[in-house]
Scaffold this motif. Structure first.
Motif, PDB file in Angstrom:
ATOM      1  N   MET A  37       0.835  -1.197   0.000  1.00 62.67           N
ATOM      2  CA  MET A  37       0.000   0.000   0.000  1.00 62.67           C
ATOM      3  C   MET A  37       0.873   1.251   0.000  1.00 62.67           C
ATOM      4  N   ILE A  38       0.369   2.308  -0.646  1.00 58.43           N
ATOM      5  CA  ILE A  38       1.070   3.585  -0.641  1.00 58.43           C
ATOM      6  C   ILE A  38       0.225   4.620   0.085  1.00 58.43           C
ATOM      7  N   ARG A  39       0.889   5.644   0.602  1.00 58.94           N
ATOM      8  CA  ARG A  39       0.173   6.719   1.277  1.00 58.94           C
ATOM      9  C   ARG A  39      -0.624   7.534   0.257  1.00 58.94           C
ATOM     10  N   GLU A  40      -1.765   8.010   0.693  1.00 56.49           N
ATOM     11  CA  GLU A  40      -2.577   8.860  -0.160  1.00 56.49           C
ATOM     12  C   GLU A  40      -2.049  10.288  -0.082  1.00 56.49           C
ATOM     13  N   LEU A  41      -1.859  10.915  -1.216  1.00 58.99           N
ATOM     14  CA  LEU A  41      -1.368  12.291  -1.256  1.00 58.99           C
ATOM     15  C   LEU A  41      -2.451  13.258  -0.790  1.00 58.99           C
ATOM     16  N   THR A  42      -2.032  14.395  -0.269  1.00 59.57           N
ATOM     17  CA  THR A  42      -2.982  15.448   0.037  1.00 59.57           C
ATOM     18  C   THR A  42      -3.588  15.940  -1.280  1.00 59.57           C
ATOM     19  N   PRO A  43      -4.780  16.519  -1.257  1.00 61.45           N
ATOM     20  CA  PRO A  43      -5.404  16.988  -2.507  1.00 61.45           C
ATOM     21  C   PRO A  43      -4.518  17.934  -3.308  1.00 61.45           C
ATOM     22  N   GLU A  44      -3.850  18.856  -2.628  1.00 57.23           N
ATOM     23  CA  GLU A  44      -2.991  19.822  -3.329  1.00 57.23           C
ATOM     24  C   GLU A  44      -1.801  19.121  -3.982  1.00 57.23           C
ATOM     25  N   THR A  61      10.831  -4.332  -3.662  1.00 59.01           N
ATOM     26  CA  THR A  61       9.573  -4.284  -4.410  1.00 59.01           C
ATOM     27  C   THR A  61       8.431  -3.696  -3.572  1.00 59.01           C
ATOM     28  N   GLU A  62       8.758  -3.019  -2.463  1.00 57.70           N
ATOM     29  CA  GLU A  62       7.710  -2.386  -1.669  1.00 57.70           C
ATOM     30  C   GLU A  62       7.028  -1.288  -2.478  1.00 57.70           C
ATOM     31  N   ASP A  63       5.723  -1.151  -2.306  1.00 60.59           N
ATOM     32  CA  ASP A  63       4.955  -0.162  -3.071  1.00 60.59           C
ATOM     33  C   ASP A  63       5.490   1.250  -2.883  1.00 60.59           C
ATOM     34  N   GLN A  64       5.765   1.634  -1.639  1.00 58.04           N
ATOM     35  CA  GLN A  64       6.185   3.015  -1.381  1.00 58.04           C
ATOM     36  C   GLN A  64       7.539   3.312  -2.003  1.00 58.04           C
ATOM     37  N   TRP A  65       8.376   2.294  -2.105  1.00 54.14           N
ATOM     38  CA  TRP A  65       9.687   2.440  -2.745  1.00 54.14           C
ATOM     39  C   TRP A  65       9.512   2.602  -4.261  1.00 54.14           C
ATOM     40  N   LEU A  66       8.711   1.754  -4.853  1.00 53.35           N
ATOM     41  CA  LEU A  66       8.550   1.786  -6.315  1.00 53.35           C
ATOM     42  C   LEU A  66       7.776   3.014  -6.787  1.00 53.35           C
ATOM     43  N   ILE A  67       6.830   3.507  -5.992  1.00 52.86           N
ATOM     44  CA  ILE A  67       6.058   4.672  -6.418  1.00 52.86           C
ATOM     45  C   ILE A  67       6.966   5.898  -6.525  1.00 52.86           C
ATOM     46  N   GLU A  90      32.518   9.405   1.227  1.00 55.89           N
ATOM     47  CA  GLU A  90      31.744   9.130   2.438  1.00 55.89           C
ATOM     48  C   GLU A  90      30.560  10.089   2.561  1.00 55.89           C
ATOM     49  N   ILE A  91      30.712  11.314   2.057  1.00 57.66           N
ATOM     50  CA  ILE A  91      29.584  12.242   2.054  1.00 57.66           C
ATOM     51  C   ILE A  91      28.489  11.716   1.144  1.00 57.66           C
ATOM     52  N   MET A  92      28.880  11.252  -0.036  1.00 55.99           N
ATOM     53  CA  MET A  92      27.888  10.697  -0.958  1.00 55.99           C
ATOM     54  C   MET A  92      27.191   9.493  -0.339  1.00 55.99           C
ATOM     55  N   CYS A  93      27.945   8.708   0.405  1.00 53.87           N
ATOM     56  CA  CYS A  93      27.367   7.538   1.068  1.00 53.87           C
ATOM     57  C   CYS A  93      26.311   7.983   2.079  1.00 53.87           C
ATOM     58  N   MET A  94      26.613   9.033   2.858  1.00 48.37           N
ATOM     59  CA  MET A  94      25.634   9.557   3.812  1.00 48.37           C
ATOM     60  C   MET A  94      24.375  10.025   3.096  1.00 48.37           C
ATOM     61  N   LEU A  95      24.561  10.812   2.039  1.00 43.24           N
ATOM     62  CA  LEU A  95      23.420  11.338   1.291  1.00 43.24           C
ATOM     63  C   LEU A  95      22.602  10.217   0.663  1.00 43.24           C
ATOM     64  N   TYR A  96      23.298   9.206   0.198  1.00 43.80           N
ATOM     65  CA  TYR A  96      22.652   8.071  -0.452  1.00 43.80           C
ATOM     66  C   TYR A  96      21.598   7.443   0.460  1.00 43.80           C
ATOM     67  N   TYR A  97      21.962   7.268   1.729  1.00 45.26           N
ATOM     68  CA  TYR A  97      21.036   6.623   2.661  1.00 45.26           C
ATOM     69  C   TYR A  97      20.063   7.615   3.300  1.00 45.26           C
ATOM     70  N   LEU A  98      20.450   8.863   3.420  1.00 41.41           N
ATOM     71  CA  LEU A  98      19.498   9.883   3.839  1.00 41.41           C
ATOM     72  C   LEU A  98      18.341   9.964   2.852  1.00 41.41           C
ATOM     73  N   VAL A  99      18.687   9.979   1.574  1.00 42.76           N
ATOM     74  CA  VAL A  99      17.668  10.089   0.527  1.00 42.76           C
ATOM     75  C   VAL A  99      16.742   8.874   0.547  1.00 42.76           C
ATOM     76  N   GLN A 100      17.265   7.709   0.860  1.00 46.85           N
ATOM     77  CA  GLN A 100      16.414   6.520   0.923  1.00 46.85           C
ATOM     78  C   GLN A 100      15.311   6.688   1.964  1.00 46.85           C
ATOM     79  N   ILE A 101      15.674   7.215   3.136  1.00 46.22           N
ATOM     80  CA  ILE A 101      14.672   7.447   4.167  1.00 46.22           C
ATOM     81  C   ILE A 101      13.660   8.483   3.696  1.00 46.22           C
ATOM     82  N   MET A 102      14.157   9.524   3.041  1.00 50.07           N
ATOM     83  CA  MET A 102      13.270  10.571   2.545  1.00 50.07           C
ATOM     84  C   MET A 102      12.306  10.021   1.492  1.00 50.07           C
ATOM     85  N   VAL A 103      12.796   9.142   0.641  1.00 49.90           N
ATOM     86  CA  VAL A 103      11.949   8.518  -0.380  1.00 49.90           C
ATOM     87  C   VAL A 103      10.787   7.774   0.265  1.00 49.90           C
ATOM     88  N   LEU A 104      11.065   7.096   1.364  1.00 47.15           N
ATOM     89  CA  LEU A 104      10.038   6.297   2.024  1.00 47.15           C
ATOM     90  C   LEU A 104       9.050   7.137   2.827  1.00 47.15           C
TER      91      LEU A 104
END
Length: 305
Positions: free
Chosen positions: A1-8, A45-51, A132-146
């Motif tokens: 399941m994916i989260r429903e977006l706000t109307p805007e 293959t999680e929905d929130q990841w693929l969306i 190492e900075i790119m590595c940090m950003l790489y995993y920060l972005v993953q959390i943000m994606v989810l």
């Protein structure tokens, strides 16, 4: 399941990303079926990841497939960036607490791209590497994606502060390393880059910017800005998300650092799985998707004060 977006946000996704809620389930299933048929691919293959990948590619299934393949290929072929420090290694949080990279909060009541702050001058180049900075950003972005639908729909902006950056930092950025960093951040990640902003540049760094621009696509080159001061920066970045250390009214650098340390701890098990994903190139049915990032070279001849 994916989260429903706000109307805007849903309206923006419809207009800018071609998002059709009635078609999402079919698109997600199509991608899962495709991944299952790729013997070389070890992917989520999680929905929130693929969306997030669907939104980042404006729901072009063929573009999503290429991006997913490249994302996991670079996990395997560019470990000096994607796995330089494993996110479950205690050294990961030790480096992160240096404050080299952070994600700034979303402004309340506004819809705008999420902001990533990079401060390369915070690390000692005799002990650490720019990868190492790119590595940090790489995993920060993953959390943000989810977690962050706003970032997935509206994209991100990157702010790079060059205070404390020396020639010892720059020589770590060989053309080969820079090319891989651009491939990971620009070509493989699901979030759209809506701008890159640079402040406190030392003399001569424009030469490095020129080299980086050569690896960027046309849109990314057009969205690259060099700012004279913090006030000029906040013409493009909301003041309420900018830390007080930069003249804004947002949370401080220490507050943001500890917030994201908590997030990394929360996602420990998720990251443990993440470390095992990638590609097995010996099982790939077609030609490799990654470009050749192995050219060598350095910036040792540049005069940067």
């Amino acid at each position: 399941m994916i989260r429903e977006l706000t109307p805007e946000l849903a309206e923006i996704a419809k207009k800018e990303l071609n998002e059709n809620p009635k078609q999402i389930a079919n698109d997600l299933q199509h991608l899962k079926d495709w991944i299952a048929k790729q013997p070389h691919l070890k992917a989520r293959t999680e929905d929130q990841w693929l969306i997030a990948f669907l939104r980042g590619c404006k729901f072009s299934l063929e573009r999503v497939k290429k991006k997913l393949d490249l994302y996991y290929t670079l996990r395997t072929t560019a470990p000096e960036i994607t796995l330089r420090i494993k996110p479950t290694d205690p050294k990961f949080l030790e480096f992160f607490r240096l404050g080299t990279c952070l994600i700034l909060p979303n402004p309340k009541g506004k819809l705008c791209p999420r902001v990533l702050l990079i401060r390369a001058g915070r690390y000692d180049p005799s002990e650490h590497n720019v990868g190492e900075i790119m590595c940090m950003l790489y995993y920060l972005v993953q959390i943000m994606v989810l977690e962050d639908d706003i970032a997935c729909v509206l994209g991100i902006k990157i702010v790079t502060d060059y205070v404390g950056v020396s020639m010892s930092h720059f020589v770590q950025g060989t053309p080969s390393m820079l090319k891989k960093m651009v491939a990971v951040s620009q070509d493989s990640m699901p979030l759209r880059l809506k701008g890159s902003h640079h402040i406190n540049l030392p003399s001569g760094v424009e030469k490095v910017i020129t080299i980086i621009q050569g690896f960027l696509n046309e849109k990314a080159r057009q969205r690259l800005k060099i700012h004279k001061n913090q006030e000029e920066l906040m013409e493009d970045i909301p003041k309420e998300v900018v830390p007080p250390e930069y003249g804004g009214s947002g949370p401080s650098i220490p507050e943001l650092t500890e917030y994201w340390v908590g997030k990394f701890k929360e996602y420990h098990d998720w990251m443990k799985v993440e470390e095992r994903l990638g590609t097995d190139e010996s099982k790939r049915l077609g030609p490799p998707v990654a470009n050749d990032f192995m050219e060598d070279g350095s910036f040792r001849k540049l005069d940067i004060d």
